[in-house]
Motif scaffolding. Sequence first.
Motif, PDB file in Angstrom:
ATOM      1  N   LEU A  61      55.652  56.651  50.410  1.00 37.86           N
ATOM      2  CA  LEU A  61      54.536  57.321  49.732  1.00 37.86           C
ATOM      3  C   LEU A  61      53.405  56.340  49.443  1.00 37.86           C
ATOM      4  CD1 LEU A  61      56.475  59.553  47.157  1.00 37.86           C
ATOM      5  CD2 LEU A  61      55.326  60.320  49.246  1.00 37.86           C
ATOM      6  N   TRP A  62      53.747  55.084  49.160  1.00 36.17           N
ATOM      7  CA  TRP A  62      52.726  54.087  48.801  1.00 36.17           C
ATOM      8  C   TRP A  62      52.212  53.304  50.007  1.00 36.17           C
ATOM      9  CZ3 TRP A  62      52.809  57.036  45.224  1.00 36.17           C
ATOM     10  CH2 TRP A  62      53.677  57.081  44.147  1.00 36.17           C
ATOM     11  N   SER A  63      52.705  53.632  51.205  1.00 34.44           N
ATOM     12  CA  SER A  63      52.266  52.872  52.382  1.00 34.44           C
ATOM     13  C   SER A  63      51.806  53.749  53.543  1.00 34.44           C
ATOM     14  CB  SER A  63      53.405  51.956  52.861  1.00 34.44           C
ATOM     15  OG  SER A  63      54.563  52.713  53.158  1.00 34.44           O
ATOM     16  N   VAL A  64      52.020  55.047  53.474  1.00 32.45           N
ATOM     17  CA  VAL A  64      51.604  55.962  54.541  1.00 32.45           C
ATOM     18  C   VAL A  64      50.735  57.046  53.910  1.00 32.45           C
ATOM     19  CG1 VAL A  64      52.353  57.456  56.430  1.00 32.45           C
ATOM     20  CG2 VAL A  64      53.790  55.511  55.724  1.00 32.45           C
ATOM     21  N   PRO A  65      49.403  56.894  53.946  1.00 31.80           N
ATOM     22  CA  PRO A  65      48.519  57.854  53.260  1.00 31.80           C
ATOM     23  C   PRO A  65      48.723  59.300  53.703  1.00 31.80           C
ATOM     24  CG  PRO A  65      47.307  55.889  53.921  1.00 31.80           C
ATOM     25  CD  PRO A  65      48.653  55.776  54.540  1.00 31.80           C
ATOM     26  N   ALA A  66      48.917  59.511  54.997  1.00 35.50           N
ATOM     27  CA  ALA A  66      49.089  60.891  55.476  1.00 35.50           C
ATOM     28  C   ALA A  66      50.359  61.514  54.887  1.00 35.50           C
ATOM     29  CB  ALA A  66      49.150  60.899  56.998  1.00 35.50           C
ATOM     30  N   TYR A  67      51.388  60.722  54.754  1.00 36.07           N
ATOM     31  CA  TYR A  67      52.653  61.190  54.179  1.00 36.07           C
ATOM     32  C   TYR A  67      52.446  61.588  52.713  1.00 36.07           C
ATOM     33  CZ  TYR A  67      57.733  60.876  53.146  1.00 36.07           C
ATOM     34  OH  TYR A  67      59.034  61.123  52.789  1.00 36.07           O
ATOM     35  N   LEU A  68      51.714  60.765  51.954  1.00 31.52           N
ATOM     36  CA  LEU A  68      51.449  61.069  50.554  1.00 31.52           C
ATOM     37  C   LEU A  68      50.583  62.313  50.427  1.00 31.52           C
ATOM     38  CD1 LEU A  68      51.640  60.407  47.565  1.00 31.52           C
ATOM     39  CD2 LEU A  68      49.752  58.782  47.836  1.00 31.52           C
ATOM     40  N   ARG A  69      49.578  62.442  51.299  1.00 31.57           N
ATOM     41  CA  ARG A  69      48.729  63.634  51.240  1.00 31.57           C
ATOM     42  C   ARG A  69      49.544  64.894  51.502  1.00 31.57           C
ATOM     43  NH1 ARG A  69      44.867  60.254  53.764  1.00 31.57           N
ATOM     44  NH2 ARG A  69      45.544  60.943  55.828  1.00 31.57           N
ATOM     45  N   ARG A  70      50.479  64.827  52.439  1.00 29.40           N
ATOM     46  CA  ARG A  70      51.319  65.985  52.738  1.00 29.40           C
ATOM     47  C   ARG A  70      52.240  66.318  51.562  1.00 29.40           C
ATOM     48  NH1 ARG A  70      54.826  67.836  57.808  1.00 29.40           N
ATOM     49  NH2 ARG A  70      56.486  68.941  56.688  1.00 29.40           N
ATOM     50  N   CYS A  71      52.793  65.296  50.930  1.00 29.26           N
ATOM     51  CA  CYS A  71      53.771  65.526  49.859  1.00 29.26           C
ATOM     52  C   CYS A  71      53.120  65.808  48.507  1.00 29.26           C
ATOM     53  CB  CYS A  71      54.689  64.312  49.727  1.00 29.26           C
ATOM     54  SG  CYS A  71      55.678  63.985  51.207  1.00 29.26           S
ATOM     55  N   ALA A  72      51.893  65.350  48.310  1.00 23.81           N
ATOM     56  CA  ALA A  72      51.188  65.571  47.041  1.00 23.81           C
ATOM     57  C   ALA A  72      49.780  66.074  47.335  1.00 23.81           C
ATOM     58  CB  ALA A  72      51.155  64.285  46.224  1.00 23.81           C
ATOM     59  N   PRO A  73      49.657  67.310  47.830  1.00 24.89           N
ATOM     60  CA  PRO A  73      48.336  67.814  48.261  1.00 24.89           C
ATOM     61  C   PRO A  73      47.337  67.960  47.119  1.00 24.89           C
ATOM     62  CG  PRO A  73      49.993  69.563  48.278  1.00 24.89           C
ATOM     63  CD  PRO A  73      50.730  68.287  48.055  1.00 24.89           C
ATOM     64  N   TRP A  74      47.783  67.930  45.887  1.00 23.31           N
ATOM     65  CA  TRP A  74      46.862  68.067  44.758  1.00 23.31           C
ATOM     66  C   TRP A  74      46.091  66.776  44.468  1.00 23.31           C
ATOM     67  CZ3 TRP A  74      52.168  67.820  44.393  1.00 23.31           C
ATOM     68  CH2 TRP A  74      52.706  66.707  43.762  1.00 23.31           C
ATOM     69  N   LEU A  75      46.527  65.654  45.041  1.00 19.53           N
ATOM     70  CA  LEU A  75      45.837  64.390  44.785  1.00 19.53           C
ATOM     71  C   LEU A  75      44.507  64.332  45.525  1.00 19.53           C
ATOM     72  CD1 LEU A  75      48.765  61.787  45.037  1.00 19.53           C
ATOM     73  CD2 LEU A  75      47.626  62.579  42.963  1.00 19.53           C
ATOM     74  N   ALA A  76      43.483  63.810  44.850  1.00 17.88           N
ATOM     75  CA  ALA A  76      42.198  63.591  45.490  1.00 17.88           C
ATOM     76  C   ALA A  76      42.294  62.411  46.448  1.00 17.88           C
ATOM     77  CB  ALA A  76      41.117  63.326  44.429  1.00 17.88           C
ATOM     78  N   ALA A  77      41.349  62.340  47.384  1.00 17.24           N
ATOM     79  CA  ALA A  77      41.360  61.270  48.380  1.00 17.24           C
ATOM     80  C   ALA A  77      41.325  59.893  47.716  1.00 17.24           C
ATOM     81  CB  ALA A  77      40.194  61.431  49.339  1.00 17.24           C
ATOM     82  N   ASP A  78      40.536  59.756  46.645  1.00  9.95           N
ATOM     83  CA  ASP A  78      40.464  58.475  45.943  1.00  9.95           C
ATOM     84  C   ASP A  78      41.803  58.117  45.296  1.00  9.95           C
ATOM     85  OD1 ASP A  78      37.849  58.205  46.684  1.00  9.95           O
ATOM     86  OD2 ASP A  78      37.022  58.853  44.759  1.00  9.95           O
ATOM     87  N   ASP A  79      42.512  59.129  44.804  1.00  7.03           N
ATOM     88  CA  ASP A  79      43.819  58.881  44.193  1.00  7.03           C
ATOM     89  C   ASP A  79      44.834  58.412  45.239  1.00  7.03           C
ATOM     90  OD1 ASP A  79      42.811  59.670  41.755  1.00  7.03           O
ATOM     91  OD2 ASP A  79      43.510  61.744  41.948  1.00  7.03           O
ATOM     92  N   VAL A  80      44.784  59.040  46.424  1.00  6.39           N
ATOM     93  CA  VAL A  80      45.697  58.636  47.503  1.00  6.39           C
ATOM     94  C   VAL A  80      45.455  57.177  47.869  1.00  6.39           C
ATOM     95  CG1 VAL A  80      46.321  59.001  49.918  1.00  6.39           C
ATOM     96  CG2 VAL A  80      45.988  60.963  48.398  1.00  6.39           C
ATOM     97  N   ARG A  81      44.182  56.812  47.985  1.00  6.02           N
ATOM     98  CA  ARG A  81      43.854  55.416  48.317  1.00  6.02           C
ATOM     99  C   ARG A  81      44.309  54.469  47.207  1.00  6.02           C
ATOM    100  NH1 ARG A  81      39.212  57.804  50.642  1.00  6.02           N
ATOM    101  NH2 ARG A  81      38.097  57.664  48.651  1.00  6.02           N
ATOM    102  N   ALA A  82      44.132  54.864  45.953  1.00  4.18           N
ATOM    103  CA  ALA A  82      44.501  53.997  44.835  1.00  4.18           C
ATOM    104  C   ALA A  82      46.004  53.739  44.787  1.00  4.18           C
ATOM    105  CB  ALA A  82      44.034  54.610  43.517  1.00  4.18           C
TER     106      ALA A  82
END
Length: 716
Positions: free
Chosen positions: A411-432
């Motif tokens: 989750l902390w190393s694959v942004p696409a994976y995190l976006r899929r698993c936590a779609p409510w997160l904003a793009a800036d949050d995913v990057r952070a």
Amino acid sequence: MTPLSTTVFALPDDLAAKADPALVADDAAHLAAVAASLERTVAELGDRLDAERRSPGGHGQAALDRDLEVHRLTSRLRTLRRFGLDLCLGRTVPADGGEPVYVGRLGLTDGAGRRLLVDWRSPAAAPFFGATHADPMGLASRRRYRWTRGRITDYWDEVFIPDGLRGHAALDDQSAFIASLGSDRSDRMRDVLATIQADQDAIIRAGSRGALVVDGGPGTGKTVVALHRTAYLLYSDPRLGHHRGGVLFVGPHQPYLAYVSDVLPGLGEEGVRTCTLRDLVPEGATAGVEADPHVAGLKASARMAEAVEAAVRFHEEPPSRGTTVTTPWADVWLGPDDWAEAFEAPDPGTPHNEARGQAWEALVSIVVDAHDDEDAEPDEVRRAVRRDGDLRAAFDRAWPLLEAADVVGDLWSVPAYLRRCAPWLAADDVRALQRADPRAWTVSDLPLLDAARQRIGDPEVERRRRRHDAVVAAERERMAGVVDELIAADDSELLLMTSLRHQDLRDALVDEAALPQADPDVLAGPFAHVVVDEAQELTDAEWQVLLRRCPSRSLTVVGDRAQARHGFPESWEERLGRVGLPDVRLASLTVNYRTPEEVMAEAAPVIRAAVPDANVPTSVRSTGVPVTHGSAADLRAVVDGWLAAHAEGVACVIGDPAFPATSRVRSLTPVLAKGLEFDLVVLVDPDRFGEGIEGAVDRYVAMTRATQRLVVLTSR
């Protein structure tokens, strides 16, 4: 153990009036009887323990029962030997003229069955702690002893009715109680059972259903209440016994756990699991602090557990394309529907790695059932399917074995994976949330790792099951050889050994419970009750860690909203309702028994400036020693001067990590000082503790650790 003697009273010269035989003779005679009973009981328990240890261990339930009895006898014997006569806390005299009731840490009878001490947790002892002048609870008077090295060096009487003095009571200035509040501290919490007050006792004896919140400011005895409530509930509520799950006690940090480590054993409870939140997760031992407050806030949300669930489900999706399985008897087509059927076979709630075995067996069964050739023996077909390398590889890709650290690290190393698993997160949050080393664990990661570990289960489960099955098969083969030898050697007329040919009897000879098992995670739960101290600091995600271990939702929640370093704007009911605890009762403690008036006078404005509605308690005592202010350059002189003037007691320097700690001087941060108490507290540059609520709370907490003297030093 105290000898059988009426010299149990050793009152100093200035209390000579309280040594009058009219006041103490009855107690001395009763305590002599207690001493005789103790001597007899210790001898009997020792003999029983020796007998149990010499008895055959047995197997199964018999072995468990023997071990439990050895543990019970050892625990009681240790408690009796540890305290001796000072098991007795004091006595009550009933208003109806009945016999005095002597209250002890444990119940005790004499050889004739006469009750000498009632257990402090029993209903008969409740007035000893709960009686007040407003509600005497049927008492004429109450006496509490102050013990010093097995001798009574003071006692404190209270009279509740005009005739109470006729019960041989000595009225004074509450010497035993007040003296105990100001006595020297040590590196372990003092024994305070005899001085528990009515407001504290009411909370200790409250029922265990739902969540009971104990809210109180510094020095109100929250930790005392939490510990004694733990012992009381284990005694009074059969639903919470160790064999029903027991109690988990969670403290804020290791210095705190070390400080309170003697309390529960001293109350006869040695089976309570104690830990910090870090201890509940393997990665907690080395986890650092999250440097970015924004990232810490994102991970603190209970919703992040949904991302973990989605991440695991990603690895449980059946293939969208079919495959052909070839066996010596037929070619079987496994379509997407067949795969989906197999993947839905595991029992609901089964952890991923354990459910994997169930899904695999369901898939194998689908292939076996597709064979209608009469020559195809189902067991042979099943063995052939299990050996099919292509099918196994396809299954492993669709439902792999997982480890919690891998899932959370992805989750902390694959942004696409995190976006899929936590779609409510904003793009800036995913990057952070991304980081170079996905396994550079922080305290904020621990709740997610815990959620993943519970959802995934043991990654070794399949390998362990295969090893276990192999050991069982080998043991059965060995026992079969033994049986064959017994039958061959049987020359009895009835040939009794031939009955061992029966397969069920052969299987019974193999004790699978005695085979090697995986070491259990003793902190994984479930627990019947959870006690958590300094609970105001827990995030929503951290609450989920505890609730996973407490399906009963029976908790004691101890804390102070004003001591929450990151703020606590809502009520306890709102906070706990949000994390899944709707049944909340609130009990408040408002009397400060620890911190002198002089210290609270300076500490109260510090916290009220940041938290105007802070529950600042009222101190019951004054030392006459004002708070001292000076230069940080004088730190060594202040500490050395105090040590020279005080042969006993413990000091703490807060704010100077370079100051060397000794056996009598601790050097701590405000965070690690929380929950502790010291005779002398020296704050060094408290203005550097931080700004806003966090800084104010750290200063307030640090100041209120002092029981006798507070010194504040600043750099010029």
